[in-house]
Design an enzyme around this catalytic site. Sequence first.
Site, PDB file in Angstrom:
ATOM      1  N   HIS A 110     -42.643  36.263  62.360  1.00 61.98           N
ATOM      2  CA  HIS A 110     -44.059  36.903  62.492  1.00 61.98           C
ATOM      3  C   HIS A 110     -44.012  38.295  61.629  1.00 61.98           C
ATOM      4  CE1 HIS A 110     -47.305  39.089  64.800  1.00 61.98           C
ATOM      5  NE2 HIS A 110     -47.724  38.055  65.173  1.00 61.98           N
ATOM      6  N   ASP A 160     -36.544  37.455  69.121  1.00 59.61           N
ATOM      7  CA  ASP A 160     -38.125  37.671  69.249  1.00 59.61           C
ATOM      8  C   ASP A 160     -38.417  36.448  70.094  1.00 59.61           C
ATOM      9  OD1 ASP A 160     -40.718  37.676  69.321  1.00 59.61           O
ATOM     10  OD2 ASP A 160     -41.062  37.883  66.980  1.00 59.61           O
ATOM     11  N   GLN A 207     -42.983  33.962  71.501  1.00 60.12           N
ATOM     12  CA  GLN A 207     -43.332  32.704  71.774  1.00 60.12           C
ATOM     13  C   GLN A 207     -42.558  31.770  72.647  1.00 60.12           C
ATOM     14  OE1 GLN A 207     -46.392  31.412  70.760  1.00 60.12           O
ATOM     15  NE2 GLN A 207     -46.861  33.124  69.586  1.00 60.12           N
ATOM     16  N   LYS A 213     -48.689  37.010  76.610  1.00 57.96           N
ATOM     17  CA  LYS A 213     -48.706  35.806  76.158  1.00 57.96           C
ATOM     18  C   LYS A 213     -48.129  34.541  77.306  1.00 57.96           C
ATOM     19  CE  LYS A 213     -47.810  36.579  71.308  1.00 57.96           C
ATOM     20  NZ  LYS A 213     -49.039  36.349  70.344  1.00 57.96           N
ATOM     21  N   CYS A 260     -50.463  35.906  61.416  1.00 56.54           N
ATOM     22  CA  CYS A 260     -49.295  36.953  60.985  1.00 56.54           C
ATOM     23  C   CYS A 260     -48.039  36.462  60.340  1.00 56.54           C
ATOM     24  CB  CYS A 260     -49.050  37.816  62.166  1.00 56.54           C
ATOM     25  SG  CYS A 260     -50.548  38.765  62.789  1.00 56.54           S
TER      26      CYS A 260
HETATM   27  C1  PLP Z   1     -43.100  35.308  67.071  1.00 57.89           C
HETATM   28  C2  PLP Z   1     -44.033  36.548  67.376  1.00 57.89           C
HETATM   29  N1  PLP Z   1     -43.559  37.624  67.486  1.00 57.89           N
HETATM   30  C3  PLP Z   1     -44.117  38.853  67.601  1.00 57.89           C
HETATM   31  C4  PLP Z   1     -45.468  38.726  68.048  1.00 57.89           C
HETATM   32  C5  PLP Z   1     -46.393  40.111  68.280  1.00 57.89           C
HETATM   33  O1  PLP Z   1     -46.701  40.380  69.320  1.00 57.89           O
HETATM   34  P1  PLP Z   1     -47.596  41.487  70.104  1.00 57.89           P
HETATM   35  O2  PLP Z   1     -48.948  41.020  69.159  1.00 57.89           O
HETATM   36  O3  PLP Z   1     -47.855  41.242  71.406  1.00 57.89           O
HETATM   37  O4  PLP Z   1     -46.892  42.830  69.675  1.00 57.89           O
HETATM   38  C6  PLP Z   1     -46.098  37.561  68.205  1.00 57.89           C
HETATM   39  C7  PLP Z   1     -47.607  37.322  68.578  1.00 57.89           C
HETATM   40  O5  PLP Z   1     -48.497  37.423  67.926  1.00 57.89           O
HETATM   41  C8  PLP Z   1     -45.378  36.385  67.953  1.00 57.89           C
HETATM   42  O6  PLP Z   1     -45.986  35.058  68.044  1.00 57.89           O
END
Ligand code: PLP
Lengths: 415, 415, 146, 146
Positions: free
Chosen positions: B130, B207, B210, B233, B373
Amino acid sequence: MKFKLDKLASNVKAIRQDFPILDREVNGKRLAYLDNAASSQRPVSVINKFNEIYSNNYSNVHRGVHTLSMESTELYENVRKKIANFINVDDQNEIIYTKGTTESINIVARGWAKYNLKKGDKVVLSEVEHHANLVPWFMLRDEIGIIIEFIPVLDDFNLDLDSLEKIIDKKTRLVAVSQISNSLGTIIPLNQIIETAHSNGALVLIDAAQSAPHQKIDVKDLGADFLVFSAHKLLGPNGVGVLWAKMDILEQFKPFIGGGDMISKVTFENATWNEIPYRFEAGTPNITGVIAFGEAIDYLNNNNYVELCQYAHYLSEFARKELSALSYIEILGPSDPSLRSSLFSFDIKGVHPHDVAQILDSAGVAIRAGHHCAQPTLNRFGFSSTARASFYLYNDMNDVEQFIESIDLVEKRFL
Amino acid sequence: MKFKLDKLASNVKAIRQDFPILDREVNGKRLAYLDNAASSQRPVSVINKFNEIYSNNYSNVHRGVHTLSMESTELYENVRKKIANFINVDDQNEIIYTKGTTESINIVARGWAKYNLKKGDKVVLSEVEHHANLVPWFMLRDEIGIIIEFIPVLDDFNLDLDSLEKIIDKKTRLVAVSQISNSLGTIIPLNQIIETAHSNGALVLIDAAQSAPHQKIDVKDLGADFLVFSAHKLLGPNGVGVLWAKMDILEQFKPFIGGGDMISKVTFENATWNEIPYRFEAGTPNITGVIAFGEAIDYLNNNNYVELCQYAHYLSEFARKELSALSYIEILGPSDPSLRSSLFSFDIKGVHPHDVAQILDSAGVAIRAGHHCAQPTLNRFGFSSTARASFYLYNDMNDVEQFIESIDLVEKRFL
Amino acid sequence: MDASLDDLYREIILDHNRNPRNYGALNEGNIVEIEEFNPLCGDKIVLYLQSDKEIIVNVHFTGEGCSISQASASIMTDLMIGKKINEADELLDKFRLYMTDLNNSEPDVNLGDIDAFQGVKKFPARVKCAGLAWNSLGKALQELNS
Amino acid sequence: MDASLDDLYREIILDHNRNPRNYGALNEGNIVEIEEFNPLCGDKIVLYLQSDKEIIVNVHFTGEGCSISQASASIMTDLMIGKKINEADELLDKFRLYMTDLNNSEPDVNLGDIDAFQGVKKFPARVKCAGLAWNSLGKALQELNS
Ligand SMILES: Cc1ncc(COP(=O)(O)O)c(C=O)c1O
Ligand SMILES: Cc1ncc(COP(=O)(O)O)c(C=O)c1O
């Protein structure tokens, strides 16, 4: 005057109905909440907004085509315009959502100052700043070697404006000061500071964390370059703050936080930045928090908060006067009431503020005791901590009376 | 198996009662919310927590002696223990509250890596990350000159594990990878990556944005060094995230944000830092958000979320199979179902994902369309955007059927 | 007056607060000096621990703080004077256990006047105050042990 | 089918999407080339604007995007060919006004097929799509004017 006070008192009576927490008892006593400078309480309309949005319109924002995402994006983005109006900004894109005043100042220090100031450049603060407007500058100094100087606070709790010409010079690039001191209650006369700064080519950051809840902020009128404040001190939710700066200054910022939503294009090699304000709002934002903050702004506007806050000031002055009649109490703050905000710090000789607050709590009175995140300011006046009573637009004369009576309990137990 | 599915289906039926938004109509149709990977919805217990706290226990935390402050501090701090248990961490002080995954990763990059890595040191990412796990490293590279390398993703949507030995070497200081790809749905086999990293003396950041919503995370079992995820999430509120790292690593961090609550002592010259975790939590935190997040964790635990999420996976696989029967649809993701999470990206040939999502929305079906993203990942597979359906523990077979029927509408209008 | 307030402000605590024992700096002999802050309120304790081989010969403190933190420092220093270092280590552990165990209302004879802090446990914000002097003791002992 | 969806996907739009006019790069003459992204979805438009003194001789585009952004690019380029630069400036202003004014449902003869975008206004997420090609036009004109 009497007539106006009566009218305001009756308005406050109505207002109190909107704040469910005020009905709560503490230690079997009516709650007198006088810790508003730390955080305010919320009206039903703000509280219910969470329920409404999470039950009807919630989704992640910006990236979605579907109805929920469209709705939440619109609700979320509309608040930018509300905030812009609230502080008299024309271009709503100059409003950056942050998580609070503290983050806002850090973004200025590490996103703007770090890249636009150089070793030897001067940042001028005042001796009444909150840690949030001290520590980020210490951190930046340790990183890039800026020089930090302070506008001194005088024994009378006012800033030494005579020193401005000496302290703010051509090497000064930024003057960062609060509009109201959260520990002393001093209202800072900003005009002269801003004028001196601008005539030396320095920009001015206003920490409005304590002032925005109580007075109309007009950044044009002020002539400020940056302004920051927190939603939670003006009826809004936690985790939401504002950073405003002029667009040409925002364009000089580098992003502080990188991630989704703040980019234009990303490859495995590089990223380019999205437009302002999104450039500074990486990641999933505090969507519901921002929307609920919009509700808080509406509430303030619909209830003529500036007038209500005059009543809070009246109460603060009334309480202060009662306390000042007691020989064993020392009250901090300027002698001119027009330079005092709706809070005051005080010291009961021989009794530690923690013990004062504890005893007041047993009587249902919530005040704060400690350094109020302004250690050097208190130390400057010979204190390591004080007790602080702070008033807001739902406080009433009962709160004041309960407060004053509870001070007797301190005397009985400790003196 | 059939029996188990029936049981889970009936559990889901009960679960759905707890999510008021699922009763809402969209464009006159029943809502089928399949945008869970972007953000989940919230159960009543989480939603009501805002009302409960703001109506009964709200105050700023940490610095107050009075009852409300004591109560909110206790409620707020108790969630640390809940989060620690949730990911199997012994020392709750290793749990840092942040505003989300994005901020968490930025804190690691700019609070730890910036001071512990030097020019030429290597950070290894994967080609399915991401933007939140790409951009902060690009920014750090531009600042201190680290080298970024990628574990490639193969044409079969799995990472090229054969390349690990070549890419992760003695110069590698950190390997930062997601546990589940949010764009491809690939489940990353972390064991081999973590082993290779550790045997080369590199630390590993996971990370879990998900993965944490769907499976039990056990940082000890994983052998991770840093782990990050977002509350929104997994049924929690906006504006709350987690950064976990081992205490000896946290001690190597410099604070990312300076201000109140993160200091031990402040003078006009300097500041010293408070203990961990407070050192990394400057300013008034998202108090109610954190407390509501505690409620979300309770909800997940009380409802055996891991089992419910097996049903979400079953639904995802079911939908995927139906779609794969249509010749004009291409579905991304590994061919082995056990390497696929409960989401999939797909492409309808000749119809842009935006148009797909728009038409599905007219049928009440909420899916996401765009780059999720993860621009470079999609580009790698020849897409600039895809449609994505993602399932969570309240989805049911009606959602799947509604989704599949709505795909027909796309065909009717565009093909 | 509020019962629990009486519980917090037991007479022993008020007395130690009014007349703190062992207050004032030490500057002769083998002294370990530790400065400790409570970041929440700005309170500060400076502990002076004088040791001779295994024995804590004298302990003094200076600084400012609320009744709870002052009384705690006063009682703690009283308790430590004359103890062996390993005994002090043990007492510190006992104190920490005592302050965090909400159920245990048994006084521990070894902790002496500390039993007056029973009521403090009901006030989580004040537990930190009670612990300040003991935290600096912990650091001082660590320095001696290393 | 949903009425508003019919409103969004007017036949004119679908036609321009299926058969985009002026698609393909330009590389002869005096060309300004602008690459523009929609950061929300990854869509991209490259605009090629060929001018001769005050006149826009030709406008082409390449890139990928949804039906709305492709149709918008197709209609916009059609509209611009042959216009004077200051006329193009005016049309751009008119388009922006038209897309943000939710009440105005009057077609503007000067905008030609753009009137088919009336229905798009009801879909805020798609207004950005419609604007992508026009934003790149804006940047191209800015380059010409400066
Ligand atoms: C794999 C992953 N990493 C990071 C994020 C970023 O999370 P957040 O937007 O809650 O900071 C997301 C969600 O959009 C994600 O799916
Ligand atoms: C003057 C001033 N500045 C900054 C802050 C910090 O605000 P926050 O804690 O919301 O980031 C406060 C509030 O505590 C304040 O009173």
